[in-house]
Design a protein around this motif. Structure first.
Motif, PDB file in Angstrom:
ATOM      1  N   GLN A 138      31.781  40.411  52.927  1.00 42.46           N
ATOM      2  CA  GLN A 138      32.256  39.668  51.772  1.00 42.46           C
ATOM      3  C   GLN A 138      32.909  40.634  50.786  1.00 42.46           C
ATOM      4  OE1 GLN A 138      28.646  37.802  50.451  1.00 42.46           O
ATOM      5  NE2 GLN A 138      28.002  39.567  49.244  1.00 42.46           N
ATOM      6  N   VAL A 139      33.760  40.069  49.917  1.00 41.31           N
ATOM      7  CA  VAL A 139      34.509  40.884  48.967  1.00 41.31           C
ATOM      8  C   VAL A 139      34.510  40.185  47.608  1.00 41.31           C
ATOM      9  CG1 VAL A 139      36.683  42.060  48.474  1.00 41.31           C
ATOM     10  CG2 VAL A 139      36.044  41.605  50.843  1.00 41.31           C
ATOM     11  N   ALA A 140      34.203  40.927  46.559  1.00 43.45           N
ATOM     12  CA  ALA A 140      34.390  40.463  45.186  1.00 43.45           C
ATOM     13  C   ALA A 140      35.658  41.125  44.668  1.00 43.45           C
ATOM     14  CB  ALA A 140      33.192  40.826  44.327  1.00 43.45           C
ATOM     15  N   LEU A 141      36.671  40.324  44.357  1.00 40.83           N
ATOM     16  CA  LEU A 141      37.979  40.838  43.965  1.00 40.83           C
ATOM     17  C   LEU A 141      38.116  40.877  42.443  1.00 40.83           C
ATOM     18  CD1 LEU A 141      40.019  38.779  46.566  1.00 40.83           C
ATOM     19  CD2 LEU A 141      39.686  41.263  46.626  1.00 40.83           C
ATOM     20  N   SER A 142      38.699  41.957  41.944  1.00 42.84           N
ATOM     21  CA  SER A 142      38.915  42.131  40.506  1.00 42.84           C
ATOM     22  C   SER A 142      40.396  42.311  40.231  1.00 42.84           C
ATOM     23  CB  SER A 142      38.146  43.357  40.000  1.00 42.84           C
ATOM     24  OG  SER A 142      36.767  43.225  40.253  1.00 42.84           O
ATOM     25  N   SER A 147      47.361  42.029  36.424  1.00 40.81           N
ATOM     26  CA  SER A 147      46.756  40.684  36.325  1.00 40.81           C
ATOM     27  C   SER A 147      45.396  40.799  35.641  1.00 40.81           C
ATOM     28  CB  SER A 147      46.604  40.063  37.702  1.00 40.81           C
ATOM     29  OG  SER A 147      45.833  40.911  38.538  1.00 40.81           O
ATOM     30  N   PRO A 148      45.357  41.217  34.391  1.00 43.57           N
ATOM     31  CA  PRO A 148      44.078  41.393  33.696  1.00 43.57           C
ATOM     32  C   PRO A 148      43.305  40.074  33.616  1.00 43.57           C
ATOM     33  CG  PRO A 148      45.908  41.458  32.149  1.00 43.57           C
ATOM     34  CD  PRO A 148      46.510  41.481  33.516  1.00 43.57           C
ATOM     35  N   GLY A 149      42.022  40.147  33.928  1.00 45.21           N
ATOM     36  CA  GLY A 149      41.168  38.963  33.872  1.00 45.21           C
ATOM     37  C   GLY A 149      41.153  38.158  35.157  1.00 45.21           C
ATOM     38  N   ALA A 150      42.024  38.461  36.103  1.00 45.24           N
ATOM     39  CA  ALA A 150      42.042  37.722  37.373  1.00 45.24           C
ATOM     40  C   ALA A 150      40.829  38.114  38.212  1.00 45.24           C
ATOM     41  CB  ALA A 150      43.317  38.016  38.146  1.00 45.24           C
ATOM     42  N   THR A 151      40.294  37.156  38.935  1.00 44.38           N
ATOM     43  CA  THR A 151      39.150  37.392  39.820  1.00 44.38           C
ATOM     44  C   THR A 151      39.350  36.607  41.114  1.00 44.38           C
ATOM     45  OG1 THR A 151      37.882  35.559  38.875  1.00 44.38           O
ATOM     46  CG2 THR A 151      37.522  37.758  37.915  1.00 44.38           C
ATOM     47  N   THR A 217      38.763  48.053  52.292  1.00 41.65           N
ATOM     48  CA  THR A 217      39.297  47.587  51.010  1.00 41.65           C
ATOM     49  C   THR A 217      40.251  46.430  51.258  1.00 41.65           C
ATOM     50  OG1 THR A 217      39.179  49.806  50.031  1.00 41.65           O
ATOM     51  CG2 THR A 217      40.587  48.208  48.929  1.00 41.65           C
ATOM     52  N   LEU A 218      40.058  45.334  50.507  1.00 41.24           N
ATOM     53  CA  LEU A 218      40.960  44.182  50.600  1.00 41.24           C
ATOM     54  C   LEU A 218      41.743  44.115  49.294  1.00 41.24           C
ATOM     55  CD1 LEU A 218      40.137  40.678  52.047  1.00 41.24           C
ATOM     56  CD2 LEU A 218      41.574  40.924  50.024  1.00 41.24           C
ATOM     57  N   SER A 219      43.056  43.933  49.405  1.00 46.54           N
ATOM     58  CA  SER A 219      43.891  43.827  48.212  1.00 46.54           C
ATOM     59  C   SER A 219      44.923  42.725  48.379  1.00 46.54           C
ATOM     60  CB  SER A 219      44.591  45.162  47.920  1.00 46.54           C
ATOM     61  OG  SER A 219      45.430  45.521  49.003  1.00 46.54           O
ATOM     62  N   VAL A 220      45.448  42.269  47.256  1.00 45.54           N
ATOM     63  CA  VAL A 220      46.489  41.240  47.230  1.00 45.54           C
ATOM     64  C   VAL A 220      47.642  41.767  46.390  1.00 45.54           C
ATOM     65  CG1 VAL A 220      47.087  38.892  46.525  1.00 45.54           C
ATOM     66  CG2 VAL A 220      44.822  39.368  47.487  1.00 45.54           C
ATOM     67  N   THR A 221      48.862  41.689  46.924  1.00 43.33           N
ATOM     68  CA  THR A 221      50.051  42.157  46.206  1.00 43.33           C
ATOM     69  C   THR A 221      51.008  41.009  45.944  1.00 43.33           C
ATOM     70  OG1 THR A 221      51.185  42.692  48.289  1.00 43.33           O
ATOM     71  CG2 THR A 221      49.919  44.458  47.237  1.00 43.33           C
ATOM     72  N   ARG A 222      51.851  41.206  44.930  1.00 42.79           N
ATOM     73  CA  ARG A 222      52.972  40.298  44.688  1.00 42.79           C
ATOM     74  C   ARG A 222      54.137  40.776  45.536  1.00 42.79           C
ATOM     75  NH1 ARG A 222      52.602  40.304  38.171  1.00 42.79           N
ATOM     76  NH2 ARG A 222      53.776  42.233  38.562  1.00 42.79           N
ATOM     77  N   GLN A 223      54.755  39.858  46.264  1.00 44.44           N
ATOM     78  CA  GLN A 223      55.851  40.221  47.165  1.00 44.44           C
ATOM     79  C   GLN A 223      57.060  39.322  46.915  1.00 44.44           C
ATOM     80  OE1 GLN A 223      53.885  43.257  48.747  1.00 44.44           O
ATOM     81  NE2 GLN A 223      55.697  42.665  49.910  1.00 44.44           N
ATOM     82  N   SER A 238      41.960  43.451  43.953  1.00 46.78           N
ATOM     83  CA  SER A 238      41.453  44.430  44.910  1.00 46.78           C
ATOM     84  C   SER A 238      39.936  44.449  44.848  1.00 46.78           C
ATOM     85  CB  SER A 238      42.004  45.820  44.585  1.00 46.78           C
ATOM     86  OG  SER A 238      41.558  46.778  45.526  1.00 46.78           O
ATOM     87  N   GLY A 239      39.326  44.803  45.972  1.00 45.43           N
ATOM     88  CA  GLY A 239      37.880  44.896  45.986  1.00 45.43           C
ATOM     89  C   GLY A 239      37.373  45.514  47.278  1.00 45.43           C
TER      90      GLY A 239
END
Length: 245
Positions: A138-142, A147-151, A217-223, A238-239
């Motif tokens: 499992q991953v908790a993404l911050s 993207s301040p405040g995104a979870t 590590t799992l991350s999400v990018t803008r593309q 990322s988390g």
């Protein structure tokens, strides 16, 4: 354990059922397989038909001259579930050439027995296979400065096809018109593996063909759809990937 096929997993289940201590199994897998171990320990599972059972079933059917044609349930009642497989084949051979009404009754009865045996065999095979994918990580993404405040959060489940990843990140805005999000797994040496793209960051299903234990590590990018498939570097979430409790 390998992570891109189900062969090693099935070998681990078989080894555990045989009494070996397989450390690669999750707590959920062990619990399910322990139930099967208990079933296999029952003496009735390994019972053989008593002598003369075949003759008694045939006699019970052929003596019913004035009784309407019986259904499969009546024949099935004469043979305990643990012994049906042992008697269906020889009974079928005895009535293969029977053309009388009695022969037809026997064949009808055998059809019911055979159906019950097939259903029972299917249940047994299905019981050995743990139900559904097992959540292993499992991953908790911050959020990041972009993207301040995104979870968000994600779960990673092992399947025969690869790792199924369920992601929720509803705090991010939707992206459209050639703009989208892309998710990645990253190794400790910085190798990135793409695991899917999406527009709406809610109820997202992604797939990975690499083990999360090696890409922690799992991350999400803008593309943007600009012809360059590489990561934009615009990480919004990322988390760390951690074993599920």
């Amino acid at each position: 354990m390998t992570d891109d096929t189900g062969n090693t997993a099935r070998n681990d289940w078989a080894a555990y059922l045989a009494g070996e201590d397989v450390t690669e199994l999750s707590v959920a897998e062990r619990a399910q397989l322990d139930e099967i171990r208990m079933l296999l320990a029952e003496p009735a599972v390994w019972a053989h038909p008593s002598a003369g059972l075949e003759d008694r079933i045939v006699a019970a059917i052929t003596q019913a001259d004035d009784v309407p044609e019986p259904d499969g349930a009546e024949v099935l009642a004469a043979a305990p579930a643990a012994t049906q497989m042992n008697v269906v084949t020889p009974l079928r051979a005895r009535v293969r050439d029977a053309g009388s009404p009695r022969g037809r009754w026997i064949r009808y009865g055998l059809t019911g027995v055979a159906a019950a045996v097939v259903a029972g065999a299917g249940f047994a095979i299905g019981s050995i296979r743990p139900a559904g994918p097992v959540v292993a990580f499992q991953v908790a993404l911050s959020g990041t400065p972009l993207s301040p405040g995104a979870t968000g959060d994600a779960t990673l489940s092992k399947t025969a096809s690869g790792w199924q990843i369920k992601l929720q990140a509803g705090t991010l805005p939707r992206r459209d018109n050639g703009a989208y999000y892309e998710a990645w797994l990253k190794s400790s040496t910085g190798i990135l593996v793409p695991i899917g793209t999406f527009n709406e960051p809610t109820d997202v299903t992604l797939w990975a063909g690499v083990p999360p234990a090696d890409f922690p590590t799992l991350s999400v990018t803008r593309q943007s759809a600009n012809g360059n498939p590489a990561s934009s570097g615009e990480v919004v979430l990322s988390g760390p990937v951690r074993p599920a409790p």
